[in-house]
Design an enzyme around this catalytic site. Structure first.
Site: not given
Ligand code: TYM
Length: 332
Positions: A113, A195, A198
């Site tokens: 980041k 990966k 978004k």
């Molecule tokens: P975020 O918003 O980036 O993504 C949400 C979920 O999607 C999964 N993910 C993927 N899995 C497989 N392949 C991909 N290309 C891919 N891109 C995204 C992420 O692993 C995630 O599970 N920090 C977290 C959000 C968060 C969170 C939490 C998660 C905040 N508090 C507590 C679990 C528990 C995040 O940025 O996810």
């Protein structure tokens, strides 16, 4: 026997894409019937990189609609927005005293980041894993269904839980990243570069609100090569990724046919992508259409948000009571 507690979250920083769906949301939907589930839209986490809030309300509503259309059920799970639960912020404050600057600076996601947003290296970004640990620990969750990219954050949450328990008293069970398969998963971007995410190349990311033709166009442009030249050749990761997508949306016999063709070096990637595109369209269309109708029903969305807030706060308050008792923060 009480059911195990599940918590997971997603940032409202863009459209829900297929990586989110397969890495996380698909498991969430399945877990609803087996566990005590909490799922949240983590708007505070979004603010660490997206301080402009003009479209936040719209984004949160859209993401909630997409999650509900994917099969999350507010009667089975607690679905809520992070910022409506002040207990998370309170726990974040306590956990911050147990988190060391050096370890936070070493987290690879923080380093990434910093590279991406060199002019906005705020303290929220540095303590991102502490806030995520608070999301998880505030419900004393054990299973955290996430994709591979979040594995390390969940391990950090586990460290903080252990540290708190050792320093004060056993309050938190130790959480771990969960997937129904063996390992946590990662869907790659269709251009084969890292990966699916978004913020990355939009033409290489399949969103759950893409229309049929756009899905076809994106898949037909996905990276391939001239194909295997010898039997038993390992698949490059971008080809493996297309097979993985097929396993999710296509019929078993179709996947098996292309696997055999690969093995015999007779695979035609054009045909495989056409099949994948049609199956992806069939898979996404009903979710997209349902999400649109949910998003237009503001009364329903408001009801879901309020119901989630009430249930999540009640549970979080129980944890905070235990935390404050363990820390001797009681003066009357
Ligand atoms: P975020 O918003 O980036 O993504 C949400 C979920 O999607 C999964 N993910 C993927 N899995 C497989 N392949 C991909 N290309 C891919 N891109 C995204 C992420 O692993 C995630 O599970 N920090 C977290 C959000 C968060 C969170 C939490 C998660 C905040 N508090 C507590 C679990 C528990 C995040 O940025 O996810």
């Amino acid at each position: 026997m009480p059911k195990e507690i599940v918590l997971s979250g997603i940032r409202p920083t863009g459209f829900l894409h297929f990586g989110n769906y397969f890495g996380a949301v698909k498991n969430w939907v399945r877990m609803q019937d087996e566990y005590d589930c909490y799922f949240c839209v983590v708007d505070w986490h979004g603010l660490t990189t997206h301080p402009d809030t003009k479209e936040l309300r719209e984004n949160v509503h859209r993401l909630l609609s997409e999650l509900l259309a994917s099969g999350l059920d507010p009667e089975k799970s607690v679905i809520y927005v992070q910022s409506s639960i002040p207990e998370i912020a309170e726990l974040y404050l306590y956990l911050n005293m147990l988190a060391y600057k050096g370890e936070l600076e070493k987290t690879p996601t923080f380093k990434d980041k910093v590279r991406q947003h060199p002019n906005n290296v705020n303290a929220g970004l540095l303590t991102y894993p502490v806030l995520m640990a608070s999301d998880i620990l505030v419900h004393r969750a054990v299973k955290v269904p996430v994709g591979k990219d979040q594995e390390q954050h969940v391990e950090i949450a586990r460290d903080f839980a252990e540290r708190f328990n050792r320093r004060y008293r056993d309050v938190f069970p130790l959480p771990y990243g969960f997937n129904y398969g063996e390992a946590l998963t990662k869907i790659l971007s269709l251009d084969g570069s890292g990966k699916m995410s978004k913020s990355a190349n939009e033409m290489a990311t399949i969103y759950l609100n893409d229309d049929d033709d756009l899905i076809r166009k994106k898949i037909m442009k996905a990276k391939t090569d001239s194909g295997p030249t010898e039997k038993g050749m390992p698949k490059p990761d971008y080809i493996e990724n297309l097979f993985l997508l097929m396993q999710i949306v296509s019929k078993y016999e179709d996947v098996a046919r292309f696997e055999t063709d690969y093995e015999n070096c007779s695979i035609r990637y054009g045909d495989m992508k056409k099949q994948l595109a049609e199956d992806m369209v069939t898979f996404i269309k009903p979710i997209r259409e349902k999400a649109v109708s949910i998003k237009n029903d503001k009364t329903y969305l408001t009801k879901v948000i309020k119901m989630g807030e009430e249930k999540a706060r009640a549970n979080a308050a129980k944890t905070l009571k235990l935390v404050k008792e363990a820390m001797n923060l009681n003066y009357v």
